[in-house]
Structure formats: C-alpha cells, structure tokens
Motif scaffolding. Sequence first.
Motif, PDB file in Angstrom:
ATOM      1  N   THR A  68      87.343 -19.846   7.922  1.00 41.70           N
ATOM      2  CA  THR A  68      88.649 -20.499   7.919  1.00 41.70           C
ATOM      3  C   THR A  68      88.675 -21.685   6.958  1.00 41.70           C
ATOM      4  OG1 THR A  68      88.987 -19.830  10.221  1.00 41.70           O
ATOM      5  CG2 THR A  68      90.378 -21.604   9.369  1.00 41.70           C
ATOM      6  N   LEU A  69      87.619 -22.507   6.990  1.00 42.09           N
ATOM      7  CA  LEU A  69      87.540 -23.648   6.080  1.00 42.09           C
ATOM      8  C   LEU A  69      87.479 -23.182   4.632  1.00 42.09           C
ATOM      9  CD1 LEU A  69      85.053 -25.966   8.011  1.00 42.09           C
ATOM     10  CD2 LEU A  69      87.526 -26.250   7.770  1.00 42.09           C
ATOM     11  N   GLN A  70      86.720 -22.112   4.386  1.00 40.74           N
ATOM     12  CA  GLN A  70      86.605 -21.584   3.032  1.00 40.74           C
ATOM     13  C   GLN A  70      87.968 -21.123   2.496  1.00 40.74           C
ATOM     14  OE1 GLN A  70      83.953 -21.068   0.796  1.00 40.74           O
ATOM     15  NE2 GLN A  70      85.525 -20.299  -0.574  1.00 40.74           N
ATOM     16  N   LEU A  71      88.703 -20.408   3.317  1.00 40.96           N
ATOM     17  CA  LEU A  71      90.016 -19.930   2.891  1.00 40.96           C
ATOM     18  C   LEU A  71      90.987 -21.087   2.652  1.00 40.96           C
ATOM     19  CD1 LEU A  71      90.425 -16.803   5.211  1.00 40.96           C
ATOM     20  CD2 LEU A  71      89.817 -16.852   2.784  1.00 40.96           C
ATOM     21  N   CYS A  72      90.910 -22.113   3.506  1.00 40.68           N
ATOM     22  CA  CYS A  72      91.770 -23.284   3.308  1.00 40.68           C
ATOM     23  C   CYS A  72      91.418 -23.993   2.000  1.00 40.68           C
ATOM     24  CB  CYS A  72      91.646 -24.235   4.486  1.00 40.68           C
ATOM     25  SG  CYS A  72      92.332 -23.611   6.031  1.00 40.68           S
ATOM     26  N   TYR A  73      90.116 -24.141   1.714  1.00 42.84           N
ATOM     27  CA  TYR A  73      89.672 -24.782   0.469  1.00 42.84           C
ATOM     28  C   TYR A  73      90.146 -23.992  -0.745  1.00 42.84           C
ATOM     29  CZ  TYR A  73      86.418 -26.257  -3.213  1.00 42.84           C
ATOM     30  OH  TYR A  73      85.871 -26.696  -4.388  1.00 42.84           O
ATOM     31  N   MET A  74      89.977 -22.674  -0.693  1.00 41.87           N
ATOM     32  CA  MET A  74      90.382 -21.839  -1.822  1.00 41.87           C
ATOM     33  C   MET A  74      91.896 -21.868  -2.025  1.00 41.87           C
ATOM     34  SD  MET A  74      87.874 -18.533  -1.373  1.00 41.87           S
ATOM     35  CE  MET A  74      88.626 -17.700  -2.759  1.00 41.87           C
ATOM     36  N   ALA A  75      92.638 -21.862  -0.925  1.00 39.77           N
ATOM     37  CA  ALA A  75      94.094 -21.900  -1.052  1.00 39.77           C
ATOM     38  C   ALA A  75      94.557 -23.217  -1.670  1.00 39.77           C
ATOM     39  CB  ALA A  75      94.741 -21.695   0.322  1.00 39.77           C
ATOM     40  N   ALA A  76      93.977 -24.334  -1.206  1.00 38.27           N
ATOM     41  CA  ALA A  76      94.389 -25.642  -1.723  1.00 38.27           C
ATOM     42  C   ALA A  76      94.021 -25.795  -3.203  1.00 38.27           C
ATOM     43  CB  ALA A  76      93.745 -26.749  -0.900  1.00 38.27           C
ATOM     44  N   THR A  77      92.775 -25.464  -3.552  1.00 33.81           N
ATOM     45  CA  THR A  77      92.353 -25.619  -4.941  1.00 33.81           C
ATOM     46  C   THR A  77      93.093 -24.659  -5.870  1.00 33.81           C
ATOM     47  OG1 THR A  77      90.467 -24.155  -4.463  1.00 33.81           O
ATOM     48  CG2 THR A  77      90.084 -26.536  -4.378  1.00 33.81           C
ATOM     49  N   SER A  78      93.350 -23.442  -5.408  1.00 33.25           N
ATOM     50  CA  SER A  78      94.059 -22.482  -6.256  1.00 33.25           C
ATOM     51  C   SER A  78      95.472 -22.961  -6.570  1.00 33.25           C
ATOM     52  CB  SER A  78      94.110 -21.115  -5.577  1.00 33.25           C
ATOM     53  OG  SER A  78      92.816 -20.561  -5.435  1.00 33.25           O
ATOM     54  N   LEU A  79      96.157 -23.499  -5.563  1.00 36.72           N
ATOM     55  CA  LEU A  79      97.508 -24.001  -5.803  1.00 36.72           C
ATOM     56  C   LEU A  79      97.499 -25.171  -6.785  1.00 36.72           C
ATOM     57  CD1 LEU A  79      99.022 -23.854  -2.195  1.00 36.72           C
ATOM     58  CD2 LEU A  79      99.614 -22.403  -4.157  1.00 36.72           C
ATOM     59  N   LEU A  80      96.537 -26.065  -6.627  1.00 36.46           N
ATOM     60  CA  LEU A  80      96.457 -27.214  -7.529  1.00 36.46           C
ATOM     61  C   LEU A  80      96.121 -26.773  -8.947  1.00 36.46           C
ATOM     62  CD1 LEU A  80      94.610 -29.793  -5.256  1.00 36.46           C
ATOM     63  CD2 LEU A  80      96.979 -29.908  -6.036  1.00 36.46           C
ATOM     64  N   ILE A  81      95.127 -25.889  -9.074  1.00 35.89           N
ATOM     65  CA  ILE A  81      94.724 -25.446 -10.413  1.00 35.89           C
ATOM     66  C   ILE A  81      95.856 -24.705 -11.107  1.00 35.89           C
ATOM     67  CG2 ILE A  81      93.147 -23.904 -11.636  1.00 35.89           C
ATOM     68  CD1 ILE A  81      91.023 -24.632  -9.542  1.00 35.89           C
ATOM     69  N   ALA A  82      96.569 -23.874 -10.363  1.00 37.02           N
ATOM     70  CA  ALA A  82      97.703 -23.167 -10.961  1.00 37.02           C
ATOM     71  C   ALA A  82      98.749 -24.153 -11.478  1.00 37.02           C
ATOM     72  CB  ALA A  82      98.327 -22.218  -9.938  1.00 37.02           C
ATOM     73  N   SER A  83      98.940 -25.255 -10.765  1.00 40.57           N
ATOM     74  CA  SER A  83      99.907 -26.257 -11.232  1.00 40.57           C
ATOM     75  C   SER A  83      99.398 -27.009 -12.456  1.00 40.57           C
ATOM     76  CB  SER A  83     100.221 -27.252 -10.109  1.00 40.57           C
ATOM     77  OG  SER A  83      99.102 -28.069  -9.814  1.00 40.57           O
ATOM     78  N   TYR A  84      98.046 -27.098 -12.609  1.00 38.16           N
ATOM     79  CA  TYR A  84      97.480 -27.817 -13.748  1.00 38.16           C
ATOM     80  C   TYR A  84      97.671 -27.074 -15.061  1.00 38.16           C
ATOM     81  CZ  TYR A  84      95.190 -30.714 -10.214  1.00 38.16           C
ATOM     82  OH  TYR A  84      94.938 -31.552  -9.159  1.00 38.16           O
ATOM     83  N   ARG A  85      98.175 -25.866 -15.015  1.00 41.98           N
ATOM     84  CA  ARG A  85      98.544 -25.191 -16.261  1.00 41.98           C
ATOM     85  C   ARG A  85      99.715 -25.890 -16.931  1.00 41.98           C
ATOM     86  NH1 ARG A  85      99.219 -18.838 -15.448  1.00 41.98           N
ATOM     87  NH2 ARG A  85      99.492 -19.074 -17.704  1.00 41.98           N
ATOM     88  N   PHE A  86     100.503 -26.595 -16.141  1.00 47.30           N
ATOM     89  CA  PHE A  86     101.735 -27.182 -16.663  1.00 47.30           C
ATOM     90  C   PHE A  86     101.760 -28.701 -16.568  1.00 47.30           C
ATOM     91  CE2 PHE A  86     102.477 -23.137 -14.438  1.00 47.30           C
ATOM     92  CZ  PHE A  86     102.817 -22.332 -15.518  1.00 47.30           C
ATOM     93  N   VAL A  87     101.060 -29.283 -15.591  1.00 51.44           N
ATOM     94  CA  VAL A  87     101.084 -30.735 -15.406  1.00 51.44           C
ATOM     95  C   VAL A  87      99.659 -31.246 -15.295  1.00 51.44           C
ATOM     96  CG1 VAL A  87     103.324 -30.690 -14.251  1.00 51.44           C
ATOM     97  CG2 VAL A  87     101.238 -30.518 -12.890  1.00 51.44           C
ATOM     98  N   ASN A  88      99.500 -32.532 -15.536  1.00 52.55           N
ATOM     99  CA  ASN A  88      98.204 -33.182 -15.382  1.00 52.55           C
ATOM    100  C   ASN A  88      98.058 -33.730 -13.972  1.00 52.55           C
ATOM    101  OD1 ASN A  88      97.152 -32.887 -18.070  1.00 52.55           O
ATOM    102  ND2 ASN A  88      98.599 -34.463 -18.738  1.00 52.55           N
ATOM    103  N   PRO A  89      96.846 -33.747 -13.437  1.00 58.06           N
ATOM    104  CA  PRO A  89      96.648 -34.326 -12.097  1.00 58.06           C
ATOM    105  C   PRO A  89      97.005 -35.806 -12.092  1.00 58.06           C
ATOM    106  CG  PRO A  89      94.723 -33.049 -12.804  1.00 58.06           C
ATOM    107  CD  PRO A  89      95.605 -33.197 -13.997  1.00 58.06           C
TER     108      PRO A  89
END
Length: 407
Positions: A68-89
Amino acid sequence: MAPFARRGGSGLGWAYLDSLQARALAASLSSVPMAAALPPPLAPFPAPARKRWTLGRALKYLALALLTLQLCYMAATSLLIASYRFVNPSATVLMAFRAWDYKWKIARPRPLALRRVPFYIRSMLVAIEDDNFYHHGPISIAAFRRAEEINARIGRTLYGGSTLTMQVARTLFLVPVKSYLRKYLEVVAAYELEFFLTKNRILELYFGYAEWGKGIFGIEEAARHWYGRGVASLSRDEAARLIAILSSPIRFGPYTLQHSGILSERYDYLDRHYVNPPSPSELGAPGGLAAAPAAGGTAAAGATAAAGALAAGQQPAAPGLAAAAPGAGQPGAAAQADAAGAPGAASPSGTAARPGAAPTPAGAAAPAQTAAAGLAPSPDLAAAGAASGTGGDLPPPSVEPSLDPVQ
C-alpha cells in the motif's frame, strides 16, 4: 341409540365425558417421567474463535502494508513528475528537510532552461557525474557492482553507484539518509523520471535543484552566491570548481575543495580537460593524449556530432557525450598525469598552468583543442573508462589508493 347413553336409557352428558378425559390424562402423565416429556434444552450459540497471531499472518499484513505504501509513493511521484514536464517544482523534499531538520534558511532556487546553461558546463557535469548518461537507462548495473565492491572493502555503505537520473530522483523526493531502502526508492523514482521526461529535461532539473551548499539549490543560485554573478558569466575555472564540489557541497566550497582528496581529483580532471586542456602540440607528443578511433570513424567525429545535438537541445545519438572524456570513474587520471611528470605551476587562480596551453579568458569559448582533449583520450584511459562504467556518486578510484579500479 343416543350417544353417551347409559344402559338404563339415561344420557351421559358432557360433564361425565370431561371427567373420563381428565382421568386418562392423569394416568398417562403419571406413567411418563417429566424430563422425558420435555424437549432437550437448546445449546448456547458458540462464540467466534479468536484467531491467533502467527508469523505467517504477521508477514501477510506487513506485505500488504508495504504494498500500500509503495503504491501511494508511486502514485504521488508519478503525478508530480508528469507535471514537471510543463512546470518547475516550487520546492523539493530535500529543501524541506534542510529547512525543517537543519533549520537552514533556504534561498529560492532559480531554475534555468537548459539552453541558458553554457554547453561546456553541461559537458563538465555529465563527464564527472555520469559520463554515459545519454546511453544507459535509469540505472547502471556496472556502477552498482563497483559501488558494492567498494563498500565491501570499506566495511560500510558509503557509495551507491547512482546515475544522474537517480541523483535527481533523490533530490526531488528523498532525504539524505544513506540506506538500501532509499536506494530502492531512488530506483523507482528514476524509472518514473525517464518514463515521463526526456534526458535533457532531467539534466535541466539537475541544474535547477541540485544542492550546492547550505541552503543553496541550483547552479544559478550557486553562481550568484559564490561569485556574485549568473552562471552564464562564470569563467571555466569557476564553473569547474562548482561542478567539482557537487559530491560534498555542505562541507566544502569552491575555495576549500583542495582540502578534500576526492574533490581535488574531480577538479583536477575538469581542469585538465576543460579549463587548461593540452595544446595541439602536446596531443601528439609521446605520453600525451592521442586520438583514439571510435566505432564507425574517429572519436572526434562522433563526439562532434554528439556535441552538436546537445548544443541544439537534442539527445545525442553518437557514442559518448561531447567533451565527455573518461568520467569520474576513470582510474588514476590525475595520478597518471602526475606520474608522467607533466610540468606546470599553479596559476594565481588556483589552476595548474601547462606549457603551451593558451589561457582561456573568463567566460570565453573553449579553443579547438578543448574538444580534442576531452573527446580523444589516450587508448588506455578510454579503455579503463569503458570498462569501469561508473556513474553517479562514485569517486575516481585514484583518490583512494587502497581501492583498485574495477576493470
């Protein structure tokens, strides 16, 4: 004859019939035990049995929690990384950790587009941190094996064999605590980075958010902090010093890197190949850097194509990166040069001056021999670099004499 009539002609009546039934019932009840006449009592409803904790059940619930923790980590990081295609952190986990745990004042990073970072600085970073960055995946098995061997000899987990992509992953999402768990999370985030982003965007995030000192993140902020001007105005020596301290930016700065053996080795390598490269006459001299043939043509030709691709903001297809001579993992680069008795004295700027090498003005473009020096290493160094396959945070093997280079 009427029912219930006596033999004399008189009727019996209902009272007489009721008495006969009463006597028959009394006789029946007196001959049967009372307990046998009642139904058996109902058994109480059984209480549910309590399940005992066993090792198997504990491992099952632990695996479920970790998944469960692994899936939550992957979901959070994937959403952030996908947004970094267009914006900076706006911030990173490392920045938040330094501010909360160390109570440091964090300077606001100044992320730049990759094209605004001078090409020779990009070449320096890739050459010293991960010289095969554009040609391997998120991880490098060769770097992991070498790191494992070095850690076994040292007796503790010191090096991780991180690629440049993995370094970006831990800068964005993890805290600086060395452990195998963090290494696993690095690998997961590295695969996500290379799935959603291009190599150039990953390199852009590295320059924008890498740690360059206490509360200093990004090369533009580091240049303004240490030298008072932007990265585009830095001299080659100043840029080499900034790149050299990346492996230990908290303990050392550009003016104190000589106190660390690893940082001195990193700076010496950058100085030889990018700041004060050998002159054309030295390239053909005995013991100097000679052009090494590359597959399908000369090394210089293949590297020139890679340099043009990277300069244009594209991913190079030619083997190696422009000016990416033997990387941080080349065995004995500085030691071999010193052993050969290369003459030269320290210049006022702290850079070793070599005979025949024209001084490079601050911020000026490199002479033609820069590409030749960085792109056409001697055959022995080129073979050693290809065999070592180092990457990420591994130091040059020549820094630690007790650690033989992995061939």
